[in-house]
Enzyme design. Structure first.
Site, mmCIF file in Angstrom:
data_model
loop_
_atom_site.group_PDB
_atom_site.id
_atom_site.type_symbol
_atom_site.label_atom_id
_atom_site.label_comp_id
_atom_site.label_asym_id
_atom_site.label_seq_id
_atom_site.Cartn_x
_atom_site.Cartn_y
_atom_site.Cartn_z
ATOM 1 N N GLU A 261 0.888 -1.182 0.000
ATOM 2 C CA GLU A 261 0.000 0.000 0.000
ATOM 3 C C GLU A 261 0.914 1.217 0.000
ATOM 4 O OE1 GLU A 261 -3.235 -0.069 -0.159
ATOM 5 O OE2 GLU A 261 -3.795 -2.097 0.469
ATOM 6 N N CYS A 295 -2.507 9.203 2.198
ATOM 7 C CA CYS A 295 -2.149 8.585 0.917
ATOM 8 C C CYS A 295 -3.194 8.942 -0.140
ATOM 9 C CB CYS A 295 -2.043 7.077 1.078
ATOM 10 S SG CYS A 295 -3.493 6.358 1.850
HETATM 11 P P1 NAD Z 1 7.912 5.563 4.764
HETATM 12 O O1 NAD Z 1 8.022 4.799 3.492
HETATM 13 O O2 NAD Z 1 8.992 6.508 5.102
HETATM 14 O O3 NAD Z 1 7.801 4.559 6.005
HETATM 15 C C1 NAD Z 1 6.764 3.612 6.093
HETATM 16 C C2 NAD Z 1 7.208 2.437 6.920
HETATM 17 O O4 NAD Z 1 8.148 1.655 6.176
HETATM 18 C C3 NAD Z 1 7.913 2.817 8.226
HETATM 19 O O5 NAD Z 1 7.487 1.942 9.243
HETATM 20 C C4 NAD Z 1 9.386 2.601 7.875
HETATM 21 O O6 NAD Z 1 10.194 2.350 8.988
HETATM 22 C C5 NAD Z 1 9.299 1.401 6.964
HETATM 23 N N1 NAD Z 1 10.411 1.205 6.021
HETATM 24 C C6 NAD Z 1 11.045 2.155 5.296
HETATM 25 N N2 NAD Z 1 11.953 1.583 4.488
HETATM 26 C C7 NAD Z 1 11.898 0.255 4.698
HETATM 27 C C8 NAD Z 1 12.595 -0.866 4.155
HETATM 28 N N3 NAD Z 1 13.536 -0.732 3.235
HETATM 29 N N4 NAD Z 1 12.266 -2.103 4.598
HETATM 30 C C9 NAD Z 1 11.293 -2.270 5.523
HETATM 31 N N5 NAD Z 1 10.606 -1.242 6.084
HETATM 32 C C10 NAD Z 1 10.910 0.008 5.670
HETATM 33 O O7 NAD Z 1 6.493 6.318 4.725
HETATM 34 P P2 NAD Z 1 5.881 7.413 5.713
HETATM 35 O O8 NAD Z 1 6.607 8.708 5.526
HETATM 36 O O9 NAD Z 1 5.749 6.866 7.082
HETATM 37 O O10 NAD Z 1 4.394 7.564 5.127
HETATM 38 C C11 NAD Z 1 4.079 8.344 4.011
HETATM 39 C C12 NAD Z 1 3.987 7.497 2.752
HETATM 40 O O11 NAD Z 1 3.126 6.392 2.975
HETATM 41 C C13 NAD Z 1 3.360 8.264 1.610
HETATM 42 O O12 NAD Z 1 4.050 7.938 0.431
HETATM 43 C C14 NAD Z 1 1.931 7.760 1.581
HETATM 44 O O13 NAD Z 1 1.289 7.895 0.338
HETATM 45 C C15 NAD Z 1 2.135 6.331 1.953
HETATM 46 N N6 NAD Z 1 0.910 5.733 2.498
HETATM 47 C C16 NAD Z 1 0.236 4.870 1.707
HETATM 48 C C17 NAD Z 1 -0.957 4.313 2.164
HETATM 49 C C18 NAD Z 1 -1.750 3.384 1.297
HETATM 50 O O14 NAD Z 1 -2.642 2.730 1.828
HETATM 51 N N7 NAD Z 1 -1.486 3.289 0.006
HETATM 52 C C19 NAD Z 1 -1.432 4.630 3.450
HETATM 53 C C20 NAD Z 1 -0.689 5.503 4.234
HETATM 54 C C21 NAD Z 1 0.486 6.059 3.745
#
Ligand code: NAD
Length: 505
Positions: A261, A295
């Site tokens: 997601e 998102c």
């Molecule tokens: P982010 O990608 O920085 O972090 C999200 C999560 O992923 C965190 O828990 C982080 O620690 C983890 N993470 C990061 N890199 C990783 C890796 N290489 N391996 C494993 N885990 C890893 O995102 P954010 O800043 O917390 O949230 C914003 C983003 O999330 C935006 O792009 C938004 O669109 C997206 N989002 C999408 C949805 C959806 O349902 N499509 C919902 C909410 C947020």
């Protein structure tokens, strides 16, 4: 009125009431700040590699027990979790506001969403059925059965710090799967509070196996440990497309399931027949709500030539007058950005937009206490879909463009690399149906006369292309959390082969 210097105490009181003060105030290495003022509200311990391995091993041991529990009884645990959430809604909602900066109304809404998905999952626990399929062979019966899958890893983003876990966990638990959760490093307190509520539900349930649900606080290394572990059969990862680009291939390399997601770059089209009052409200909430940090936030608006001149001044007035401030105050509509990096991203995007021919309204810093980062949402008139419009900037920026024919607007909608959510405002049934058809929006969500954000739990949630293709929450999303078996039973005395193949010995 923003109150500075009181948040740590407020957080401590809340965590006490939620029964998690010891874990959350453990004085560990990770500092937790509230975006409301930038104040430190806690220090928590992070999970190391041994903690990850232990949690996953315990979850697997729980799986071997939990998969044998009848699904409706598994649903009973989720029913009790829903009760705990109902009782804690006010406190948990406020904690979401303190830790993620969402308005209180949205914080409470997020907990309501958790309650709703628990109710949904309880019903689902009696409906995990498969098909009976006509067999081509005499005296044979063919059917599909659904079985628990194994340990589910959940990686979540800061902006829905608790709801995303519940969309996954409520379904996974009734499907027979334990859950190991790595919340965003920016929002560990709400995760610890939810785990405490789960443990209360499990105690009331009586004989839930240990390890059925656990939280691993930490950064990307902890997520990577979940992704790499062979006993984690599915990872549901919510976050940026950059994160998905790392997680997806790593899971594919070991043939584990990925439910991704990821980022969105959502558009709305306002047509000649649109009800402009309704459109204004729909656009304002979708673009400015949650300070542009959903998102599903509306980031691109296509206005038909015939409504552009009438609509834009009204939208500008709404942007200029929206109430920005302490998200705990009932009349605030736009709270703070999550951190300084979010502000940098917004300022960079606005500079790029200007370079690419955009005219920016708003977007400047708004008054705020301490280190809290408050901005006036930005409305940017763009000459077309330049590169900055096609990238997701996780901040309140709405790019506005003109169009003259519906086909052109649909093509513009679909030109983004992401494919999460989309909307059309129209009273013309042909336009509405075209938008929802195979030749319309290519997104996972296509709405009519509703903005692109604020989905209900009953539908399957997720998007296409760089959004990752995953679906969670309602409809048949539960199937991702189960293993499907096709069973063919021969109750005759001969052995006819399928497709008429002969093999007589
Ligand atoms: P982010 O990608 O920085 O972090 C999200 C999560 O992923 C965190 O828990 C982080 O620690 C983890 N993470 C990061 N890199 C990783 C890796 N290489 N391996 C494993 N885990 C890893 O995102 P954010 O800043 O917390 O949230 C914003 C983003 O999330 C935006 O792009 C938004 O669109 C997206 N989002 C999408 C949805 C959806 O349902 N499509 C919902 C909410 C947020």
């Amino acid at each position: 009125m923003i109150r500075v210097g009181t948040l740590e105490r407020e957080a401590r009181d809340l965590l006490n009431r939620l029964g998690v003060a010891d874990a959350a105030m453990s004085g560990g290495a990770r500092r937790v700040a509230s975006p409301i003022t930038g104040e430190t509200i806690a220090h928590v311990h992070e999970a190391g590699p041994d903690d990850c391995a232990r949690a996953i091993a315990a979850a697997h041991a729980a799986f071997l027990v939990w998969r044998q529990e009848p699904a409706p009884r598994r649903g009973e645990l989720v029913r009790l979790l829903g009760e705990e959430l109902r009782a804690a809604k006010a406190d948990l909602g406020l904690l979401v506001t303190l830790e993620a900066g969402k308005t209180l109304s949205e914080g409470l809404g997020e907990v309501q969403e958790m309650i709703d998905i628990c109710d949904y999952a309880v019903g689902l626990s009696r409906q995990l059925f498969g098909l009976t399929i006509a067999s081509e062979r005499p005296d044979h019966r063919m059917m599909e059965t659904w079985h628990p899958l194994g340990v589910v890893g959940v990686i979540s983003a800061f902006n829905f710090p608790v709801a995303v876990w519940s969309w996954n966990a409520a379904l996974a638990l009734v499907c027979g799967d334990p859950v190991v959760w790595k919340p965003s490093e920016k929002t560990p307190l709400t995760a610890l509070a939810v785990q405490a509520l789960f443990e209360r539900a499990a105690t009331r349930f009586g004989d839930a196996p240990a390890g059925l649900s656990s939280v691993l606080v930490g950064g990307r290394e902890v997520g990577e440990a979940l992704v790499a572990h062979p006993l984690v059969r599915l990872v549901s990862a919510t976050g940026s497309t950059a994160m998905g680009r790392a997680v997806g291939p790593a899971l594919a390399a070991r043939f584990a399931r990925a439910l991704l997601e990821l980022g969105g770059n959502n558009a709305a089209i306002a047509c000649p027949s649109a009800d402009l009052d309704l459109t204004l409200r729909g656009v304002a909430f979708a673009a400015m709500g949650t300070a542009g940090q959903r998102c599903t936030t509306l980031r691109r608006l296509f206005l038909h030539d015939s409504v552009y001149e009438a609509f834009l001044p009204r939208l500008k007035a709404a942007y200029a007058s929206v109430r920005i401030g302490d998200p705990r105050d009932g009349d605030t509509l736009v709270g703070p950005l999550i951190d300084p990096a979010a502000l940098e991203g917004m300022e960079r995007a606005l500079a790029d937009a200007r370079d690419q021919g955009g005219v920016v309204h708003g977007g400047e810093r708004a008054e705020g206490p301490g280190e809290g980062i408050y901005v006036r949402p930005a409305l940017v008139e763009m000459p077309g879909q330049t590169p900055v419009v096609l990238r997701e900037t996780f901040a309140p920026i709405l790019y506005v463009m003109r169009y003259s024919a519906l086909e052109e607007a649909v093509a513009l909608n679909n030109a983004a690399p992401q494919g999460l959510s989309s909307a059309i405002f129209t009273n013309d049934v042909r336009e509405a149906e075209r938008f929802c058809s195979a030749t319309g929006s290519d997104c996972g969500i296509a709405n009519v006369n509703i903005g692109p954000s604020g989905a209900e739990i009953g539908g399957a949630f997720g998007g296409e292309k760089e959004t990752g293709g995953g679906r969670e929450s309602g409809s048949d999303s539960w199937k991702a959390y189960m293993r499907r078996a096709t069973n063919t039973v021969n109750y005759g005395r001969t052995l006819p082969l399928a497709q008429g193949v002969k093999f007589d010995i």
